[in-house]
Structures are given as C-alpha cells and as structure tokens.
Scaffold this active site. Structure first.
Site, short mmCIF file in Angstrom:
data_model
loop_
_atom_site.label_atom_id
_atom_site.label_comp_id
_atom_site.label_asym_id
_atom_site.label_seq_id
_atom_site.Cartn_x
_atom_site.Cartn_y
_atom_site.Cartn_z
N TRP A 106 0.81 -1.22 0.00
CA TRP A 106 0.00 0.00 0.00
C TRP A 106 0.84 1.27 0.00
O TRP A 106 1.86 1.35 0.69
CB TRP A 106 -0.89 0.01 1.24
N ASP A 133 -0.20 9.19 0.54
CA ASP A 133 0.32 10.53 0.24
C ASP A 133 1.80 10.59 -0.16
O ASP A 133 2.64 9.96 0.47
CB ASP A 133 0.22 11.44 1.47
N SER A 172 2.04 11.78 7.33
CA SER A 172 2.62 12.64 6.29
C SER A 172 3.42 13.82 6.83
O SER A 172 3.22 14.27 7.95
CB SER A 172 1.50 13.16 5.38
N ARG A 183 -1.79 17.27 12.00
CA ARG A 183 -0.90 16.51 11.13
C ARG A 183 -0.50 17.22 9.85
O ARG A 183 -1.02 18.27 9.52
CB ARG A 183 -1.51 15.16 10.77
#
Ligand code: FRU
Length: 688
Positions: A251, A254, A311, A382
């Site tokens: 998988w 971002d 991210s 985040r």
C-alpha cells in the site's frame, strides 16, 4: 507481552529495549541512525537478531546446540519452547506452538533438531496460515535451516521478506523428513528482514515443516533461488501503471518530503511495508533524475514510540539553521507527524510533529532527540509542510489542526483548521496565525510565478480545493473564493516540490482509490504537474501542466501526427490505433456536442453551458473559444485530462476492459467540423 521462547533468553530482550531508547534519545547528538523498530508495528518486542554474536552464542549454548561448527554461526530460532514466542501466527495451520513430534494423521516426521519444530499440519493439509518472525537485521550472507513438507512454490514455503517483499523462498520436497536448505541473503546485509513460514495450500502436501534457523558465513547447501511467483513480471503486471509511481509492493498513499538535492528528486511516500491495505504507516523512499524513472530505496522513517509515521515534508537546510549539517553538507530535514495512539508502541500518546535529518541524501535518517518539536495542539494535528521564507528569514509550517468545539447540540464537533507556525531553526516553533476558512488534511502553501501583483500565493487542502492570496511570512489571506483544483475522482493529498533550482513548482497527487486487483502493490501517484498562476477574466487561476520530462517517454514520433481532419477522417485514423500508455492532444469544436470513448471511458462535451464531463464528473470551461483543447495522459489504470491549456484538470483511475484499446470519437452533428488530433505512445518508465 509474554516472554519470548526464542533465543536469546527473555532478559536479553529487555536489554535490547533499553538499547533502542538509548539510540533514539542520543540520536540528535551522536548522529546514530534511527534503527527501524519494525517489530513494534505489531506491538511485539524487538528482534532477537540484534544481539551481538556473543549473546547469540551464549543462547545457543543454553539451547544445547553449540558445537565447534556452530561457534561462528548465529542461531536465530530453534522452536524448543512451548509456544512461538515473538513469532506471529495467523490462521490455524501452525497450532499454538511448535510440534514435539509427528502430528495426528501425519506420516512420520524426521530430521528436526532437538525436541520442537514448526509443523503446519495442525488441522491437517486443509488448514492454512503463516508464522512470521520478528524483524531482524541481516548481518550474515546465508540463512541455513531445515525444511520439509509440501513442494508447492509460494504456497508451502519458508520466505525471507525484506521491505515487505518476498526476496527468497524455499519449499519442502513432498517429504516429511526435514532437510537442510540455504538462502543467500548477501545482498540484503544491513537491511531489516523477517522470516515468514507460509502454508497457503489446502490439498495434498498442503503443509510445511521447518526448524533450526541459523545465520552463517557459509552455505550449508547450494543456495535455493526459488522463482518468486510473478517476479519476472515485476513492474509489468497487468494493472501496473507504466509511468505513474507505484510502490514495488504493498500500500501507498500521500507523497511526502518532496525535495531535490544534487540533481536527484526524492519522493517519500506513505507506505505500509506489511500489506496491501492502509496501515503501519512508514515513509517509503524513491529517487529519480527525471520524475518518471524512479528507483525505490529502503524505507526512510519507521514507526517509533511517538507513533506511526504520517505525512510530512522535507527541506534542505542550506544555511544549517538546525545545526545538523556539516561544513559543505547541508542536512536534509524531515518534519513529519508521529501519529500517537496508532500503534501498540505509542498507545495513549497524541499526534505530534517530529523531526529527523539525513546527511547522506536521504538514505539514512536520524530522529531528533528533542522530539516532538511541535506538541499536540488539537485533534489529530498533522501533515506539516515546511518551507523557507526568505524575506522573514524563517521556516514556515502550515499544519492541519482539528479544533474541538461544542456543536449546537452540545456534542463535540471537530472543525478542520489550518494553523501556521514559524521557526528560526526547524526545532523551535511558534504559532503565527490561523486561516479563516476550513481546510482538511495535507495543506500546501507555495508562491507561484505567472501572475501580476502580490497575491501570488496558493493555499490548498487534501481534496485539491485552493485559494489564491497573499502571504507575509506569518499569515495567508485569500483574495479568491475557494476554487476547485481537480474535477476528477481520484486526486488527493497533493504535495509540491517548492524549492527546485529551476524555480518550477511541481505538484504530485496521490490517486486515492484506484483498484488494482491481484496486484502486489496498491495505489499510484498522479503525473507530476507544474503549477503556474494565470490571470483570467474570472481572476487568478492555477494552471497545471504535465512536467516537460513526460516528453522524454515519447516512444519515437507520433502514432498519429497532428493535422486538421474531418470527423470521419479522424475517426478512421483513430480506429487503427492500439492505446495503452499515451499522450494525446486534441482540438475539438466547442459549438457542438461530442463524445470520446478512450478504452471505454467517456469524455463528453455539452456545448450548451460549456460543460466537459469525464466519466460523468463535470467542469464548466470558463473561457470559451471556437475549440476545446484537451490533453489526455493515459496509463494502464489512469487517465489525466487537461482542458483549456491546463486550467481545468480531471485525475481519474479506472480499470479499462483488457480487450478495448481503442479511442472512439462520436459527433452527432459533424457537418463541417474539423478536429485536430495528435497521439503519442509513451514508453514504460520501468524498463531500461
Ligand atoms: C491523507 C492522510 C494524512 C495522514 C496520512 C496517513 O491521506 O490522512 O492526513 O498524514 O494520510 O497515512
């Protein structure tokens, strides 16, 4: 956590855990690279193999397997305990612990060492499952072990997994007697790996036996090089995009840490090293010199006690404001979200923003001892996207923050906000401002070229919504309403390269939600596009256009040369083309309806109202002229449509019917219409 039944004995593992904390807390000063605690992703203790040979040898003595011949070897697992210790079991084939002899209804098993061994015949041949070791760092070139049972390649086997990929595999020989096998791990020395014993077969000989895993400098038998299923098709699998980035396996979401250094573009990315669905967030890493030919490297940031690695961004700290650099060697610094509470290891912690740096072009990373650099300020804060603001001589960090408020009904409501922080040194951050409007996840803020006037900054959120406005180093003020950045179904969480030597700003989206049935990977990035501001009658708008490097994939001249043709001529020219990976440019009349079907995917123009529809999603083209210009960038599983010279974009993933590789043009009223069309074939970026 139960004590492991592996060697070395449990008390040593406690030492290891201490060792890990030690490494991390001193990382900032000593420059020790952060060691990937992969085992912790599943809440396990760290790997046994990090012990020095001396302690392994001591463990081997304890296990009663020491001999002259084994003195230099490292015994990794002998399965002499009552359970599997730190090895993780799935399914029911492996029972609850090592077998102590032949299992019920099994032919007589022999050849194992000591009293215990792995036998996936628990439940007979019909049962399936896996048994996975803790992560270990490969330190010797050979893995010698005993294997028996079924000879089904990829189904009844002992695998070595590196970076989520099966790199070596050995099966039994349809024989209950365990015999010695050797896997050559030389090329993985220094990497983290796991051993995974797999029983994925329910028929005859649908089980595997294994025992006595030893790392050695010598091969006990000629090494096995089993062909990994489909390895020969890696990067050419049916649904593998040929010039859009995908992770080799597993998988991806971002793009992170988009930065260039010494002629090399870096693409870090949200990656699950363990599987094809989202989870275990770790920063994957790839490099390229042209944004299309990517080389995937080892992972950059692994989960730690602050959380899994969500991210964030990376910068080159050219003035060494952080002090992590060395003379002539500016550090690459990553600011990322540690998603506290997303793993066993980080249970109870909130999300925070952390820092890591690299002095070797992103190959190895050291996590800062003073982490986190921004404490938790709201719900799920985040995705810090840091950049240098020259006029104020400060680093700037746009950050998503979920602000909790009481809703009208008194219940907690989270408002999606953008906070901006600034810093002189990347380590200490002060709150500067909040953006007036709501914005969700993965903010981006860049200055763009191409417009007249001071309002030349673009702010965006994960869904691609954007504003143009001013930014003074502390606060962004929008001068446009919220605008639509992408009209397709799949672009999400885009991030930009905003510090390139040629001053281009290049955006890379994740194509959220594509489907890739049966593939070793999941999800792809979008084609990199340059961002520019254009003044239009409606106000400033962002133009997106595929980077010029895409032209480098042209397979040598157009399949269909650009020319003005009648609709009938165009349709018959298109009928002869075989399309899979192409760059197509079209000029079509804007005064009548038409429809293109590209591998079955509909692109429609409704001239009344000036509506362009791609797969049913619609954009109104503001600037109307006699023609509609389209650029279609087609890959095996995606289509990016650029209209009006890039002022409108659609990013879409699709699974085309394998037997339809055509483009059709339909124009009910085609009298007197002229169509200009150019079709180029693009080469795969994965082939040399
Ligand atoms: C966006 C996102 C980010 C987060 C990351 C986790 O797709 O939800 O906000 O950091 O994915 O993988």
């Amino acid at each position: 956590m139960p004590c492991p039944k592996l060697h070395p004995p449990p008390e040593k593992l406690q030492c290891f855990e201490y060792g890990f904390r030690h490494v991390e807390s001193h990382a900032g000063k000593s420059g020790l690279p952060s060691r990937p605690p992969r085992a912790l992703i599943r809440g396990m203790h760290p790997p046994a193999s990090v012990f020095r040979p001396a302690s392994v040898f001591a463990a081997a003595m304890l296990a009663g397997v020491a001999s002259r011949a084994l003195a230099a070897d490292e015994l990794f697992a002998d399965f002499e305990g009552a359970d599997y210790g730190q090895w993780v079991v799935t399914g029911n084939a492996f029972g609850t612990g090592p077998a102590k002899g032949t299992l019920a209804n099994q032919q007589s098993v022999g050849g194992f060492r000591g009293n215990g061994f792995v036998d996936s015949y628990a439940g007979g041949d019909a049962s399936t499952g896996t048994l996975t070791s803790p992560s270990f760092r490969v330190s010797k070139p050979f893995l010698n072990f005993l294997v028996g049972g079924g000879a089904h390649e990829g189904k009844t086997c002992v695998n070595v997994v590196v970076d989520g990929r099966v790199v070596r595999s050995a099966t039994g020989r349809d024989d209950e007697t365990l015999s010695m096998a050797t896997l050559d791990l030389a090329e993985f020395v220094g990497k983290d790996a796991r051993i995974r014993i797999v029983d994925d077969d329910t028929g005859g000989w649908g089980h595997v036996n294994a025992d006595h895993f030893v790392f050695s400098d010598t091969a006990a038998t000629p090494p096995v090089f089993t062909v990994i299923p489909d390895a020969s098709r890696l990067y050419d699998e049916t649904w593998r995009p040929q010039f859009h980035f995908t992770a080799r396996e597993n998988w991806l979401n971002d793009p992170n840490g988009l930065v260039a250094l010494d002629g090399e573009y870096h693409l870090f990315f949200q990656h699950n090293p363990e599987g094809r669905e989202w989870g275990n967030m770790t920063w994957g890493h790839a490099v390229s010199t042209d944004l299309f030919h990517w080389k995937q490297l080892g992972h950059a940031l692994y989960p730690d006690r602050w959380g899994t690695m969500f991210s964030g961004s990376a910068v080159i700290d050219r003035h060494n404001t952080s002090g992590f650099g060395k003379p002539g060697q500016p550090p690459m610094v990553a600011l990322y979200t540690a998603a506290g509470g997303s793993s066993e290891e980080s249970k109870g912690r909130p999300f925070t923003q952390c820092l890591a740096y690299s002095l070797d072009k992103g190959r190895t990373w050291t996590k800062y001892g003073g982490n986190p650099v921004v404490p938790n300020v709201g719900e799920g804060d985040r995705d810090p996207k840091v950049f240098w603001h020259e006029p104020t001589h400060r680093w700037v960090m746009p950050l998503y923050v979920g602000e909790n408020e009481a809703g009208a009904d008194g219940k907690k409501k989270t408002r999606n906000r953008l906070h901006i922080y600034t810093s002189p040194d990347l380590k200490t951050w002060s709150f500067a401002s909040k953006f007036a409007e709501d914005l969700y996840e993965c903010p981006g803020l860049v200055r763009l070229r191409g417009s007249r006037g001071p309002a030349d900054w673009m702010l965006w959120g994960a869904s691609g919504e954007y504003w143009v406005g001013t930014f003074d180093g502390r606060e962004f003020k929008a001068t446009t309403p919220k605008l639509r950045g992408d009209h397709g179904a799949n672009a999400y969480a885009s991030q930009a390269y905003d510090d390139l030597p040629d001053h281009r700003v290049i955006l890379v989206p994740w194509m959220n939600g594509g489907k890739y049935p049966g593939m070793p990977f999941n999800q792809q990035m979008g084609v990199p596009v340059t961002l520019e501001l254009r003044d239009t009658p409606e106000g400033p708008r962002v133009r997106k256009w595929p980077v010029k490097e895409l032209d480098g994939l042209d397979s040598g001249g157009p399949l269909l040369a650009k020319a003005s043709r009648s609709t009938t001529e165009t349709a018959s020219a298109l009928a002869g083309l075989d399309l899979e990976t192409n760059d197509i440019r079209l000029e079509l009349p804007s005064d009548r309806d038409w429809m293109i079907q590209l591998r079955g995917l509909p692109i429609e123009w409704v001239h009344n109202g000036g509506k362009l529809r791609v797969r049913g999603r619609e954009a109104v083209l503001a600037q109307k002229g006699p023609t509609v210009s389209l650029r279609l960038v087609l890959d095996r599983t995606s289509l990016e449509t650029f209209a009006n010279d890039g002022l409108v974009q659609f990013s879409d993933c699709f699974l085309p019917p394998p037997n339809n590789r055509r483009m059709k043009l339909e124009m009910p009223d085609s009298k007197g219409a002229r169509v200009s069309c150019e079709v180029r074939a693009l080469r795969s970026a994965w082939r040399p």
